[in-house]
Scaffold this motif. Structure first.
Motif, PDB file in Angstrom:
ATOM      1  N   GLY A 125       0.807  -1.414   0.047  1.00  0.00           N
ATOM      2  CA  GLY A 125      -0.062  -0.318  -0.202  1.00  0.00           C
ATOM      3  C   GLY A 125       0.572   1.060   0.104  1.00  0.00           C
ATOM      4  O   GLY A 125       0.543   2.409  -0.282  1.00  0.00           O
ATOM      5  N   ASP A 126       1.676   0.884   0.989  1.00  0.00           N
ATOM      6  CA  ASP A 126       3.284   2.387   0.927  1.00  0.00           C
ATOM      7  C   ASP A 126       3.640   2.325  -0.581  1.00  0.00           C
ATOM      8  O   ASP A 126       3.526   4.134  -1.342  1.00  0.00           O
ATOM      9  N   LEU A 127       3.911   1.785  -1.064  1.00  0.00           N
ATOM     10  CA  LEU A 127       4.296   1.540  -2.356  1.00  0.00           C
ATOM     11  C   LEU A 127       3.508   2.142  -3.611  1.00  0.00           C
ATOM     12  O   LEU A 127       3.854   2.837  -4.541  1.00  0.00           O
ATOM     13  N   MET A 128       2.705   1.713  -3.430  1.00  0.00           N
ATOM     14  CA  MET A 128       0.746   2.376  -4.514  1.00  0.00           C
ATOM     15  C   MET A 128       0.715   3.301  -4.297  1.00  0.00           C
ATOM     16  O   MET A 128       0.323   4.211  -5.436  1.00  0.00           O
ATOM     17  N   THR A 129       1.075   3.604  -3.192  1.00  0.00           N
ATOM     18  CA  THR A 129       0.237   5.458  -3.069  1.00  0.00           C
ATOM     19  C   THR A 129       0.623   6.991  -3.561  1.00  0.00           C
ATOM     20  O   THR A 129       2.271   6.258  -4.438  1.00  0.00           O
ATOM     21  N   PRO A 130       0.199   7.248  -4.493  1.00  0.00           N
ATOM     22  CA  PRO A 130       1.043   8.427  -5.007  1.00  0.00           C
ATOM     23  C   PRO A 130       1.757   9.592  -5.028  1.00  0.00           C
ATOM     24  O   PRO A 130       1.450   8.797  -3.229  1.00  0.00           O
ATOM     25  N   GLU A 131       3.008   9.767  -6.078  1.00  0.00           N
ATOM     26  CA  GLU A 131       4.245  10.232  -4.889  1.00  0.00           C
ATOM     27  C   GLU A 131       4.166  10.824  -4.287  1.00  0.00           C
ATOM     28  O   GLU A 131       3.922  11.577  -3.610  1.00  0.00           O
ATOM     29  N   GLU A 132       2.927  12.229  -4.909  1.00  0.00           N
ATOM     30  CA  GLU A 132       2.550  13.175  -3.553  1.00  0.00           C
ATOM     31  C   GLU A 132       1.726  12.785  -2.659  1.00  0.00           C
ATOM     32  O   GLU A 132       2.105  13.853  -1.842  1.00  0.00           O
ATOM     33  N   SER A 133       1.797  12.509  -1.923  1.00  0.00           N
ATOM     34  CA  SER A 133       1.115  11.387  -1.073  1.00  0.00           C
ATOM     35  C   SER A 133       2.601  10.625   0.404  1.00  0.00           C
ATOM     36  O   SER A 133       1.690  10.371   1.236  1.00  0.00           O
ATOM     37  N   THR A 135       4.957  11.580   1.270  1.00  0.00           N
ATOM     38  CA  THR A 135       6.324  12.363   1.746  1.00  0.00           C
ATOM     39  C   THR A 135       7.155  11.869   3.101  1.00  0.00           C
ATOM     40  O   THR A 135       8.108  12.432   3.606  1.00  0.00           O
ATOM     41  N   ARG A 136       6.033  10.970   3.435  1.00  0.00           N
ATOM     42  CA  ARG A 136       6.916   9.653   5.179  1.00  0.00           C
ATOM     43  C   ARG A 136       7.345   8.807   4.982  1.00  0.00           C
ATOM     44  O   ARG A 136       7.715   8.509   5.989  1.00  0.00           O
ATOM     45  N   SER A 137       7.331   8.352   3.304  1.00  0.00           N
ATOM     46  CA  SER A 137       8.000   7.122   3.647  1.00  0.00           C
ATOM     47  C   SER A 137       9.501   7.137   3.543  1.00  0.00           C
ATOM     48  O   SER A 137       9.916   8.188   2.473  1.00  0.00           O
ATOM     49  N   PHE A 138      10.010   6.057   3.894  1.00  0.00           N
ATOM     50  CA  PHE A 138      12.022   6.530   3.649  1.00  0.00           C
ATOM     51  C   PHE A 138      11.886   5.537   2.862  1.00  0.00           C
ATOM     52  O   PHE A 138      12.777   6.173   2.451  1.00  0.00           O
ATOM     53  N   ALA A 139      10.776   4.735   1.652  1.00  0.00           N
ATOM     54  CA  ALA A 139      11.195   4.143   0.204  1.00  0.00           C
ATOM     55  C   ALA A 139      10.814   5.517  -0.361  1.00  0.00           C
ATOM     56  O   ALA A 139       9.841   6.352  -0.802  1.00  0.00           O
ATOM     57  N   LYS A 140      11.613   5.431  -1.570  1.00  0.00           N
ATOM     58  CA  LYS A 140      11.394   6.059  -2.921  1.00  0.00           C
ATOM     59  C   LYS A 140      11.312   5.337  -3.994  1.00  0.00           C
ATOM     60  O   LYS A 140      11.770   4.361  -4.312  1.00  0.00           O
ATOM     61  N   ARG A 141       9.779   5.310  -4.362  1.00  0.00           N
ATOM     62  CA  ARG A 141       9.732   4.273  -5.665  1.00  0.00           C
ATOM     63  C   ARG A 141      10.185   5.253  -7.108  1.00  0.00           C
ATOM     64  O   ARG A 141      10.311   5.842  -7.122  1.00  0.00           O
ATOM     65  N   VAL A 142      11.131   4.171  -7.809  1.00  0.00           N
ATOM     66  CA  VAL A 142      11.468   5.150  -8.797  1.00  0.00           C
ATOM     67  C   VAL A 142      10.877   3.925 -10.111  1.00  0.00           C
ATOM     68  O   VAL A 142      10.215   2.793  -9.429  1.00  0.00           O
ATOM     69  N   SER A 143      10.683   4.251 -11.056  1.00  0.00           N
ATOM     70  CA  SER A 143      10.157   3.639 -12.183  1.00  0.00           C
ATOM     71  C   SER A 143      11.301   3.195 -13.437  1.00  0.00           C
ATOM     72  O   SER A 143      11.329   2.968 -14.252  1.00  0.00           O
TER      73      SER A 143
END
Length: 478
Positions: A125-133, A135-143
């Motif tokens: 769920g954290d990884l599927m959350t839109p990037e603008e939301s 900001t609290r995650s330590f994981a940055k999803r990259v394409s």
């Protein structure tokens, strides 16, 4: 010639007195400061991810698995009539609501047999959350996979296994007529066929295997990867029937290791009790669970027989489902200590229910591994007792009675400081939304981040191996 008398100026005398006074004050201050530093620490110091948050992050690429291997499994679960292993359908109310809806991100089951392993849902769920939301995650999803530190494999392995167990438990260990095995095979064939896997040997891939039987048939295939597990209890060489209770051969050391893998918390099943809500506790020790277990859990049966008739001790059989939940809440919230013996595996969600209930954990499990060690010192809020000591008649109860009210209050104060660390739920529909900044998901990503130097070194070392040379098997280092 007359001798000249020596005289002292009043100003010089005053200066000496003032200087001496200031020196004494300074010495007293330094002494008191050093004495304070020698006193035992009153509270547990929990590292704040916030202070490290804006400078670092882990870059995560999500493998392109079909939806049938994650969220569609939830849709499949909600289409069933219930779990045959439970006497009552825990999800009947949610299931009836979902019949008229088809949400893109369905909720995770409240069924306690499944909910306790829900880490896969909240991490996804954290990884599927839109990037603008995010900001609290330590994981940055990259394409771009070339920018990634790790590759996350979005397979709901626990849900897949539990679906099979709920409808056809007898087929679980077999490969024929086993839908879970077919899904396991589909995941492995897909992942191992990618250039990313071939490049790293899978060492930078991350799988969530919180259920002890998740991906049961293909564990050797994914052994090089980073495995997120609740403990190593699911890696038995022999099943309980074949081992005849012998736990000497427990862990396949070449598949799991504290060096490469991450211990994650179970999802707690009981609600949080804040320190301000804590009330007087009348029971010394509380336990609720199954008396009879296999392997290392045989100690539980012996403990039960030793404790069941002791004054101020409550031993109840059952599971915190709908019928036992209220009983568990009451038992844990009115007891000073909560017993946590090994079961089929060294740990269970019971530990995290105790933490949320401010019930001081008493851990009797010699081979236990715990989440986020190095970030958290469990000895600040838990009692650890060896199996041999716990099985000595009258030892455990006598040991617990020695703790003063002040010591028990200090334990509970320290528990209150870590309750949020074991929280997965972000409070958003479908698990899609900002996550708790200092919650479980961020602590997991932080732990994976700590593995990166080892991962990169292992990948680099593998490149220099000549063709045909075998790589030494990985040890289980502690």
């Amino acid at each position: 010639m007359a001798t000249k008398k020596s005289t002292s100026s009043p100003c010089s005398i005053s200066s000496v007195v003032i200087s001496f006074t200031l020196l004494c004050i300074l010495l007293i201050f330094i002494f008191s400061l050093s004495s304070t530093n020698r006193q035992p620490k009153i509270g547990l110091q929990i590292p704040d991810i916030t202070s490290q948050f804006f400078n670092k992050s882990i870059r995560v690429y999500v493998a392109d698995l079909p939806r049938s291997l994650n969220y569609d499994l939830l849709a499949k679960y909600w289409s069933l009539n219930g779990d045959s292993r439970l006497g009552r359908d825990e999800d009947s109310e949610i299931r009836s609501t979902l019949l008229s809806e088809s949400p893109k991100f369905p909720p995770y089951p409240e069924n306690p047999l499944i909910k306790q392993y829900s880490a896969e849902y909240w991490i996804m769920g954290d990884l599927m959350t839109p990037e603008e939301s995010r900001t609290r995650s330590f994981a940055k999803r990259v394409s771009d996979i070339n920018e990634a530190d790790v590759l996350f494999v979005p397979f709901f392995a626990t849900l897949s296994a539990e679906l099979q167990l709920s409808v056809a438990k007898g087929a679980f260990r077999k490969k024929m007529s086993n839908e879970d095995y077919e899904r396991q095979r589909q995941v492995v064939d897909f992942v191992k066929g990618t250039d990313a896997w071939k490049k790293s040997g899978g060492r930078d891939h991350v799988f969530v295997l919180t259920d002890p039987v998740a991906m049961w048939h293909v564990r050797a295939d994914i052994a090089p990867a980073v495995l997120l597990v609740v403990d190593f209890g699911g890696w038995f060489k022999l099943d309980s029937k074949a081992s005849k209770g012998d736990s000497s051969e427990m862990i396949q050391h070449t598949q799991v290791s504290l060096v490469k893998d991450v211990i994650v918390p179970y999802t707690h099943l009981l609600p949080r009790l804040d320190l301000s809500e804590n009330r007087k506790r009348y029971t010394l020790l509380y336990f609720k669970g199954a008396k009879h277990r296999h392997r290392g859990g045989l100690v539980r049966e012996k403990l039960w027989d030793l404790l069941v008739n002791k004054p101020d001790v409550i031993m109840e059989e059952g599971f915190p489902n709908a019928t036992g939940r209220a009983q568990s809440i009451k038992g844990m919230r009115t007891s000073e200590f909560c017993l946590h013996p090994a079961g089929d595996t060294p740990t269970s969600c019971r530990l995290f229910d105790a933490i949320q209930s401010l019930c001081i954990p008493v851990i009797v499990s010699d081979s236990i591994e715990l989440p986020f060690e190095g970030m958290i010192d469990y000895s600040e809020f838990s009692i650890f007792v060896s199996v041999n000591d716990a099985l000595r008649p009258d030892f455990l109860v006598g040991h617990l009675r020695k703790f003063s009210e002040q010591e028990k209050d200090k334990f509970r104060q320290n528990i209150a400081k870590v309750q949020h660390v074991f929280e997965y739920d972000n409070g958003h529909l479908g698990g899609i939304g900002p996550i708790p900044l200092n919650g479980a998901v961020n602590h997991i990503w932080k732990k994976v981040y700590q593995k990166l130097p080892m991962i990169k070194e292992a990948i680099t070392r593998a490149k220099r191996k000549p063709a045909g040379v075998s790589v030494p098997l990985r040890c289980h280092c502690t």
